[in-house]
Motif scaffolding. Structure first.
Motif, PDB file in Angstrom:
ATOM      1  N   ASP A 237     -16.487 157.444 -28.242  1.00 34.73           N
ATOM      2  CA  ASP A 237     -16.503 158.612 -27.360  1.00 34.73           C
ATOM      3  C   ASP A 237     -15.073 158.925 -26.924  1.00 34.73           C
ATOM      4  OD1 ASP A 237     -16.644 160.299 -25.068  1.00 34.73           O
ATOM      5  OD2 ASP A 237     -18.595 159.492 -24.492  1.00 34.73           O
ATOM      6  N   LYS A 238     -14.506 159.961 -27.503  1.00 36.98           N
ATOM      7  CA  LYS A 238     -13.107 160.304 -27.221  1.00 36.98           C
ATOM      8  C   LYS A 238     -12.876 160.676 -25.753  1.00 36.98           C
ATOM      9  CE  LYS A 238     -11.759 161.753 -31.876  1.00 36.98           C
ATOM     10  NZ  LYS A 238     -11.717 160.413 -32.315  1.00 36.98           N
ATOM     11  N   GLN A 239     -13.822 161.381 -25.141  1.00 40.07           N
ATOM     12  CA  GLN A 239     -13.675 161.751 -23.735  1.00 40.07           C
ATOM     13  C   GLN A 239     -13.693 160.515 -22.840  1.00 40.07           C
ATOM     14  OE1 GLN A 239     -12.792 164.668 -22.317  1.00 40.07           O
ATOM     15  NE2 GLN A 239     -12.663 163.458 -20.451  1.00 40.07           N
ATOM     16  N   ALA A 240     -14.552 159.572 -23.145  1.00 40.37           N
ATOM     17  CA  ALA A 240     -14.599 158.331 -22.372  1.00 40.37           C
ATOM     18  C   ALA A 240     -13.283 157.568 -22.521  1.00 40.37           C
ATOM     19  CB  ALA A 240     -15.778 157.471 -22.812  1.00 40.37           C
ATOM     20  N   ALA A 241     -12.712 157.571 -23.711  1.00 38.60           N
ATOM     21  CA  ALA A 241     -11.428 156.907 -23.928  1.00 38.60           C
ATOM     22  C   ALA A 241     -10.332 157.558 -23.089  1.00 38.60           C
ATOM     23  CB  ALA A 241     -11.058 156.929 -25.408  1.00 38.60           C
ATOM     24  N   THR A 242     -10.364 158.873 -22.994  1.00 36.82           N
ATOM     25  CA  THR A 242      -9.402 159.587 -22.141  1.00 36.82           C
ATOM     26  C   THR A 242      -9.602 159.180 -20.689  1.00 36.82           C
ATOM     27  OG1 THR A 242      -9.291 161.438 -23.677  1.00 36.82           O
ATOM     28  CG2 THR A 242      -8.617 161.865 -21.403  1.00 36.82           C
ATOM     29  N   SER A 243     -10.848 159.074 -20.265  1.00 34.36           N
ATOM     30  CA  SER A 243     -11.133 158.643 -18.892  1.00 34.36           C
ATOM     31  C   SER A 243     -10.612 157.235 -18.641  1.00 34.36           C
ATOM     32  CB  SER A 243     -12.636 158.693 -18.610  1.00 34.36           C
ATOM     33  OG  SER A 243     -13.092 160.021 -18.580  1.00 34.36           O
ATOM     34  N   LEU A 244     -10.803 156.330 -19.587  1.00 37.24           N
ATOM     35  CA  LEU A 244     -10.340 154.957 -19.420  1.00 37.24           C
ATOM     36  C   LEU A 244      -8.825 154.884 -19.293  1.00 37.24           C
ATOM     37  CD1 LEU A 244     -10.953 151.933 -19.267  1.00 37.24           C
ATOM     38  CD2 LEU A 244     -10.903 151.887 -21.779  1.00 37.24           C
ATOM     39  N   SER A 245      -8.132 155.751 -20.002  1.00 38.41           N
ATOM     40  CA  SER A 245      -6.668 155.706 -19.950  1.00 38.41           C
ATOM     41  C   SER A 245      -6.111 156.067 -18.576  1.00 38.41           C
ATOM     42  CB  SER A 245      -6.062 156.605 -21.032  1.00 38.41           C
ATOM     43  OG  SER A 245      -6.286 157.966 -20.735  1.00 38.41           O
ATOM     44  N   VAL A 246      -6.875 156.810 -17.776  1.00 37.47           N
ATOM     45  CA  VAL A 246      -6.397 157.226 -16.442  1.00 37.47           C
ATOM     46  C   VAL A 246      -6.192 156.023 -15.524  1.00 37.47           C
ATOM     47  CG1 VAL A 246      -6.939 158.562 -14.376  1.00 37.47           C
ATOM     48  CG2 VAL A 246      -7.261 159.579 -16.639  1.00 37.47           C
ATOM     49  N   PRO A 247      -7.231 155.247 -15.209  1.00 43.53           N
ATOM     50  CA  PRO A 247      -6.983 154.105 -14.317  1.00 43.53           C
ATOM     51  C   PRO A 247      -6.104 153.028 -14.960  1.00 43.53           C
ATOM     52  CG  PRO A 247      -9.262 154.095 -15.060  1.00 43.53           C
ATOM     53  CD  PRO A 247      -8.652 155.383 -15.531  1.00 43.53           C
ATOM     54  N   LEU A 248      -6.238 152.846 -16.280  1.00 45.77           N
ATOM     55  CA  LEU A 248      -5.394 151.840 -16.921  1.00 45.77           C
ATOM     56  C   LEU A 248      -3.914 152.188 -16.790  1.00 45.77           C
ATOM     57  CD1 LEU A 248      -7.353 150.840 -20.142  1.00 45.77           C
ATOM     58  CD2 LEU A 248      -6.932 149.469 -18.088  1.00 45.77           C
ATOM     59  N   GLY A 249      -3.609 153.477 -16.765  1.00 43.47           N
ATOM     60  CA  GLY A 249      -2.223 153.904 -16.584  1.00 43.47           C
ATOM     61  C   GLY A 249      -1.671 153.586 -15.206  1.00 43.47           C
ATOM     62  N   MET A 250      -2.555 153.281 -14.267  1.00 39.30           N
ATOM     63  CA  MET A 250      -2.151 152.958 -12.895  1.00 39.30           C
ATOM     64  C   MET A 250      -2.208 151.467 -12.590  1.00 39.30           C
ATOM     65  SD  MET A 250      -4.205 155.894 -10.837  1.00 39.30           S
ATOM     66  CE  MET A 250      -4.586 157.429 -11.665  1.00 39.30           C
ATOM     67  N   LYS A 251      -2.740 150.697 -13.508  1.00 43.54           N
ATOM     68  CA  LYS A 251      -3.027 149.279 -13.249  1.00 43.54           C
ATOM     69  C   LYS A 251      -1.796 148.495 -12.808  1.00 43.54           C
ATOM     70  CE  LYS A 251      -4.997 145.169 -15.202  1.00 43.54           C
ATOM     71  NZ  LYS A 251      -4.592 144.224 -16.185  1.00 43.54           N
ATOM     72  N   THR A 252      -0.730 148.578 -13.547  1.00 45.51           N
ATOM     73  CA  THR A 252       0.449 147.780 -13.232  1.00 45.51           C
ATOM     74  C   THR A 252       1.048 148.178 -11.891  1.00 45.51           C
ATOM     75  OG1 THR A 252       0.914 147.425 -15.571  1.00 45.51           O
ATOM     76  CG2 THR A 252       2.745 147.104 -14.035  1.00 45.51           C
ATOM     77  N   ARG A 253       1.170 149.453 -11.651  1.00 42.53           N
ATOM     78  CA  ARG A 253       1.746 149.913 -10.381  1.00 42.53           C
ATOM     79  C   ARG A 253       0.877 149.501  -9.201  1.00 42.53           C
ATOM     80  NH1 ARG A 253       2.901 156.049  -8.467  1.00 42.53           N
ATOM     81  NH2 ARG A 253       3.770 155.501  -6.449  1.00 42.53           N
ATOM     82  N   ALA A 254      -0.441 149.661  -9.341  1.00 41.85           N
ATOM     83  CA  ALA A 254      -1.352 149.321  -8.247  1.00 41.85           C
ATOM     84  C   ALA A 254      -1.351 147.822  -7.961  1.00 41.85           C
ATOM     85  CB  ALA A 254      -2.764 149.798  -8.559  1.00 41.85           C
ATOM     86  N   GLY A 255      -1.323 147.028  -9.004  1.00 39.81           N
ATOM     87  CA  GLY A 255      -1.423 145.582  -8.835  1.00 39.81           C
ATOM     88  C   GLY A 255      -0.116 144.863  -8.599  1.00 39.81           C
ATOM     89  N   TYR A 256       0.974 145.427  -9.096  1.00 39.06           N
ATOM     90  CA  TYR A 256       2.233 144.690  -9.057  1.00 39.06           C
ATOM     91  C   TYR A 256       3.407 145.471  -8.487  1.00 39.06           C
ATOM     92  CZ  TYR A 256      -0.624 142.048 -12.288  1.00 39.06           C
ATOM     93  OH  TYR A 256      -1.654 141.365 -12.856  1.00 39.06           O
ATOM     94  N   GLY A 257       3.231 146.764  -8.271  1.00 44.23           N
ATOM     95  CA  GLY A 257       4.317 147.589  -7.764  1.00 44.23           C
ATOM     96  C   GLY A 257       4.519 147.407  -6.268  1.00 44.23           C
ATOM     97  N   HIS A 258       5.620 147.934  -5.777  1.00 45.91           N
ATOM     98  CA  HIS A 258       5.940 147.805  -4.355  1.00 45.91           C
ATOM     99  C   HIS A 258       5.529 149.034  -3.535  1.00 45.91           C
ATOM    100  CE1 HIS A 258       9.300 150.079  -5.982  1.00 45.91           C
ATOM    101  NE2 HIS A 258       9.476 150.549  -4.753  1.00 45.91           N
ATOM    102  N   ASP A 259       5.343 150.163  -4.210  1.00 42.52           N
ATOM    103  CA  ASP A 259       4.991 151.383  -3.479  1.00 42.52           C
ATOM    104  C   ASP A 259       3.515 151.715  -3.706  1.00 42.52           C
ATOM    105  OD1 ASP A 259       5.513 151.925  -6.176  1.00 42.52           O
ATOM    106  OD2 ASP A 259       6.112 153.972  -5.776  1.00 42.52           O
ATOM    107  N   PRO A 260       2.873 152.283  -2.701  1.00 38.73           N
ATOM    108  CA  PRO A 260       1.433 152.535  -2.808  1.00 38.73           C
ATOM    109  C   PRO A 260       1.090 153.694  -3.739  1.00 38.73           C
ATOM    110  CG  PRO A 260       2.260 153.367  -0.717  1.00 38.73           C
ATOM    111  CD  PRO A 260       3.409 152.662  -1.385  1.00 38.73           C
TER     112      PRO A 260
END
Length: 133
Positions: free
Chosen positions: A88-111
């Motif tokens: 499902d290409k649309q679902a893959a696009t949806s998955l890429s959204v939060p995954l693109g934020m994972k490192t910043r949310a979990g390991y970054g210094h700014d909210p």
């Protein structure tokens, strides 16, 4: 099957795995949503995004398990996106959204911003709803 998806590490996933991953996706969504409701803007955006990431990953695993009898297994989240795109290409696009934020949310210094928090929530919710069909 595209060349990338033929190199993706996967694990066999039967109906029990599919249902188990869906249950986890729902748990992560529930707790992320509750954290947002209780926060009163006191800085839980990074924790909530991290939970939305996990909800999205678990939902993607459930979708792939149901459609393919396997799901991605490994550290490279691009593999999970590629395998999901084969279903499902649309679902893959949806998955890429939060995954693109994972490192910043979990390991970054700014909210994470409120806008990105909302984007992560919508993407994860879409994946969980898709996995629930």
């Amino acid at each position: 099957m595209n060349p990338r998806s033929s190199k993706i590490r996967t694990i066999i996933a039967d109906k029990a795995v599919q249902q188990g991953r869906l249950a986890k996706a729902r748990q992560f969504m529930l707790v992320a949503d509750e954290a947002r409701e209780l926060s009163d803007g006191d800085g839980v955006s990074d924790a909530a995004v991290t939970l939305y990431v996990h909800a999205g990953i678990a939902a993607a695993d459930a979708i792939c398990a149901g459609a393919l009898g396997r799901h991605a297994h490994g550290q490279d989240h691009q593999d999970a996106i590629a395998l999901l795109a084969s279903v499902d290409k649309q679902a893959a696009t949806s998955l890429s959204v939060p995954l693109g934020m994972k490192t910043r949310a979990g390991y970054g210094h700014d909210p994470i911003s409120e806008t990105n928090l909302t984007r992560a929530e919508r993407a994860a919710r879409s994946l969980v709803e898709n996995a629930s069909l």
